[in-house]
Enzyme design. Sequence first.
Site, PDB file in Angstrom:
ATOM      1  N   GLY A 194       1.305  -2.616  -6.291  1.00  0.00           N
ATOM      2  CA  GLY A 194       1.158  -1.317  -5.641  1.00  0.00           C
ATOM      3  C   GLY A 194      -0.224  -0.751  -5.895  1.00  0.00           C
ATOM      4  O   GLY A 194      -1.199  -1.098  -5.239  1.00  0.00           O
ATOM      5  N   GLY A 195      -0.329   0.128  -6.904  1.00  0.00           N
ATOM      6  CA  GLY A 195      -1.562   0.869  -7.172  1.00  0.00           C
ATOM      7  C   GLY A 195      -2.823   0.019  -7.186  1.00  0.00           C
ATOM      8  O   GLY A 195      -3.832   0.377  -6.565  1.00  0.00           O
ATOM      9  N   GLY A 231       4.865   1.829 -10.902  1.00  0.00           N
ATOM     10  CA  GLY A 231       4.025   3.024 -10.927  1.00  0.00           C
ATOM     11  C   GLY A 231       4.035   3.762 -12.252  1.00  0.00           C
ATOM     12  O   GLY A 231       3.585   4.902 -12.335  1.00  0.00           O
ATOM     13  N   TRP A 251       0.824  -1.223   0.000  1.00  0.00           N
ATOM     14  CA  TRP A 251       0.000   0.000   0.000  1.00  0.00           C
ATOM     15  C   TRP A 251       0.852   1.264   0.000  1.00  0.00           C
ATOM     16  O   TRP A 251       0.318   2.373  -0.130  1.00  0.00           O
ATOM     17  CB  TRP A 251      -0.942  -0.007   1.209  1.00  0.00           C
ATOM     18  CG  TRP A 251      -1.968  -1.107   1.192  1.00  0.00           C
ATOM     19  CD1 TRP A 251      -2.085  -2.122   0.277  1.00  0.00           C
ATOM     20  CD2 TRP A 251      -3.029  -1.314   2.139  1.00  0.00           C
ATOM     21  NE1 TRP A 251      -3.141  -2.940   0.588  1.00  0.00           N
ATOM     22  CE2 TRP A 251      -3.744  -2.472   1.729  1.00  0.00           C
ATOM     23  CE3 TRP A 251      -3.447  -0.645   3.284  1.00  0.00           C
ATOM     24  CZ2 TRP A 251      -4.849  -2.956   2.436  1.00  0.00           C
ATOM     25  CZ3 TRP A 251      -4.551  -1.125   3.994  1.00  0.00           C
ATOM     26  CH2 TRP A 251      -5.245  -2.274   3.561  1.00  0.00           C
ATOM     27  N   GLU A 289      11.221  -6.524  -8.980  1.00  0.00           N
ATOM     28  CA  GLU A 289      10.468  -5.334  -9.377  1.00  0.00           C
ATOM     29  C   GLU A 289      11.378  -4.409 -10.165  1.00  0.00           C
ATOM     30  O   GLU A 289      12.140  -3.626  -9.569  1.00  0.00           O
ATOM     31  CB  GLU A 289       9.959  -4.588  -8.146  1.00  0.00           C
ATOM     32  CG  GLU A 289       9.032  -5.400  -7.276  1.00  0.00           C
ATOM     33  CD  GLU A 289       8.147  -4.501  -6.413  1.00  0.00           C
ATOM     34  OE1 GLU A 289       6.919  -4.583  -6.581  1.00  0.00           O
ATOM     35  OE2 GLU A 289       8.674  -3.712  -5.613  1.00  0.00           O
TER      36      GLU A 289
HETATM   37  P1  13P Z   1       2.788  -0.504  -8.911  1.00  0.00           P
HETATM   38  O1  13P Z   1       1.981  -1.793  -8.950  1.00  0.00           O
HETATM   39  O2  13P Z   1       1.976   0.673  -8.489  1.00  0.00           O
HETATM   40  O3  13P Z   1       3.581  -0.320 -10.142  1.00  0.00           O
HETATM   41  O4  13P Z   1       3.861  -0.712  -7.711  1.00  0.00           O
HETATM   42  C1  13P Z   1       4.640  -1.860  -7.687  1.00  0.00           C
HETATM   43  C2  13P Z   1       5.378  -1.899  -6.408  1.00  0.00           C
HETATM   44  O5  13P Z   1       6.300  -1.126  -6.188  1.00  0.00           O
HETATM   45  C3  13P Z   1       4.972  -2.888  -5.398  1.00  0.00           C
HETATM   46  O6  13P Z   1       5.902  -2.988  -4.365  1.00  0.00           O
END
Ligand code: 13P
Length: 252
Positions: A234-235, A173, A10, A167
């Site tokens: 993330g998002g 993001g 989150w 990642e």
């Molecule tokens: P997003 O899914 O928002 O690209 O973020 C990935 C992330 O950094 C999860 O730790």
Amino acid sequence: MRRPLIAGNWKMNTTPEEGAELGRALAKALVDAPAVDVAVYPPFLSIGPVAQALRGTDVAVGGQDLHTETGGAYTGNTSGEMLAAAGCTTVLVGHSERRTYEQESGELLAAKTRAGLRAGLWVTFCCGETDAQRDAGDTLDVVRGQLADGLGGLTANELRNVVIAYEPVWAIGTGRTATPEQAQDVHAAIRAWVTSTWDAGVGRSMRILYGGSVKPTNVVGIMAKPDIDGALVGGASLKADSFDALVRFQSL
Ligand code: 13P
């Protein structure tokens, strides 16, 4: 053999009240969730309310960071033991946002990993290259270096409580997900590195998550790859309906 794991990071989102609300929505949505492991990593202040909202479910709650010591004069910090007492069973270590914005070094991340394991938490250890490192052809060296620094000192037994999250920084993001093939190539190299550093058993059982703009629209292709065992999201983890859809990727 490797049970899929869908985890939501989150980041610095949700007040305690909003976290509790999202936790309650997830508890409701995930009642009849399929046989996948699920974890959420709320910000520290939301951990208590989220853990309470998810009590009685199989969703694991984790911290996004921890200090290396158990307690004492470390203003502003939180120990793994405190996370465990607040209802956490897991912790994130080495997220690229902490490597970049908090200048966390490989040595510190190794100590944080040990601290998480000491507190009885399982550790999701993150790695990933920047755009420039990928363009320079350094992806695998960067990732293997981060893993060697962070995890290299652990025993095979300790690694049973570690999950690796790949990642790529350029995919976080940005909406620019790695293609399933790009991700699979790195995951396969990570598994090969784990196998050669420990043994084939550790290599086979190590769960390796992909993270970076994972959404319900791209999760199926990613999860179809043999060395991708889950997602760190993330998002799309901040809305109960999209996270629920990700957890149910098998029926998308
Ligand atoms: P997003 O899914 O928002 O690209 O973020 C990935 C992330 O950094 C999860 O730790």
